[in-house]
Motif scaffolding. Sequence first.
Motif, mmCIF file in Angstrom:
data_model
loop_
_atom_site.group_PDB
_atom_site.id
_atom_site.type_symbol
_atom_site.label_atom_id
_atom_site.label_comp_id
_atom_site.label_asym_id
_atom_site.label_seq_id
_atom_site.Cartn_x
_atom_site.Cartn_y
_atom_site.Cartn_z
ATOM 1 N N GLU A 58 0.835 -1.206 0.000
ATOM 2 C CA GLU A 58 0.000 0.000 0.000
ATOM 3 C C GLU A 58 0.870 1.257 0.000
ATOM 4 O OE1 GLU A 58 -2.766 -0.316 3.243
ATOM 5 O OE2 GLU A 58 -3.914 -1.886 2.241
ATOM 6 N N GLY A 61 2.171 1.909 -3.319
ATOM 7 C CA GLY A 61 1.154 2.129 -4.342
ATOM 8 C C GLY A 61 0.941 0.923 -5.235
ATOM 9 N N GLU A 62 1.312 -0.255 -4.758
ATOM 10 C CA GLU A 62 1.206 -1.476 -5.549
ATOM 11 C C GLU A 62 0.120 -2.405 -5.051
ATOM 12 O OE1 GLU A 62 2.881 -2.076 -8.347
ATOM 13 O OE2 GLU A 62 3.837 -0.128 -8.153
ATOM 14 N N SER A 63 -0.687 -1.971 -4.127
ATOM 15 C CA SER A 63 -1.745 -2.807 -3.576
ATOM 16 C C SER A 63 -2.812 -3.072 -4.633
ATOM 17 C CB SER A 63 -2.377 -2.107 -2.371
ATOM 18 O OG SER A 63 -3.582 -2.723 -2.008
ATOM 19 N N PRO A 64 -3.332 -4.300 -4.718
ATOM 20 C CA PRO A 64 -4.412 -4.577 -5.675
ATOM 21 C C PRO A 64 -5.625 -3.678 -5.451
ATOM 22 C CG PRO A 64 -3.543 -6.622 -4.778
ATOM 23 C CD PRO A 64 -2.900 -5.501 -4.017
ATOM 24 N N LYS A 67 -4.809 -0.283 -6.998
ATOM 25 C CA LYS A 67 -4.825 -0.386 -8.462
ATOM 26 C C LYS A 67 -6.260 -0.418 -8.978
ATOM 27 C CE LYS A 67 -0.392 -0.849 -9.371
ATOM 28 N NZ LYS A 67 0.346 0.051 -10.185
ATOM 29 N N LEU A 68 -7.129 -1.167 -8.295
ATOM 30 C CA LEU A 68 -8.533 -1.257 -8.699
ATOM 31 C C LEU A 68 -9.213 0.107 -8.581
ATOM 32 C CD1 LEU A 68 -10.879 -3.052 -9.595
ATOM 33 C CD2 LEU A 68 -11.325 -3.515 -7.188
ATOM 34 N N GLU A 70 -7.781 3.039 -8.738
ATOM 35 C CA GLU A 70 -7.236 3.910 -9.784
ATOM 36 C C GLU A 70 -7.931 3.644 -11.120
ATOM 37 O OE1 GLU A 70 -3.049 3.105 -9.731
ATOM 38 O OE2 GLU A 70 -2.690 4.436 -8.034
ATOM 39 N N ARG A 71 -8.160 2.375 -11.432
ATOM 40 C CA ARG A 71 -8.863 2.033 -12.685
ATOM 41 C C ARG A 71 -10.290 2.559 -12.670
ATOM 42 N NH1 ARG A 71 -7.000 -3.767 -12.242
ATOM 43 N NH2 ARG A 71 -4.817 -3.573 -12.746
#
Length: 107
Positions: A58, A61-64, A67-68, A70-71
Amino acid sequence: MPLKLSELPPDLCNAILKAAQLRASEKNKSMTVSEVIIGGMVRSSVKGNSLMMKLLLELLGESPDIKLREREVKLKEAAASPDDEDKGDGIDVQIYLPDNERGDGNA
């Protein structure tokens, strides 16, 4: 926290190093508090602490989950692009007012 461990009181410096599982050497005391904390998090993650791994991801900034989110934001921004603002929602509405029968032309 850019503060160097050597700038802290000795007891606090030693406590931080002990919590991070580091020896109190001059080399380690030249590290910053944030370097020691991140190093401790990485060490704990590598040893199998899944909660620490999640926190580390987290922070990077690589937490799933991140990322979700952000999308989702990108999709919402694309759906509400400025080109569509003047088009409205595609429904054309007309309002008719009945004649008030006063004969003055005001509805």
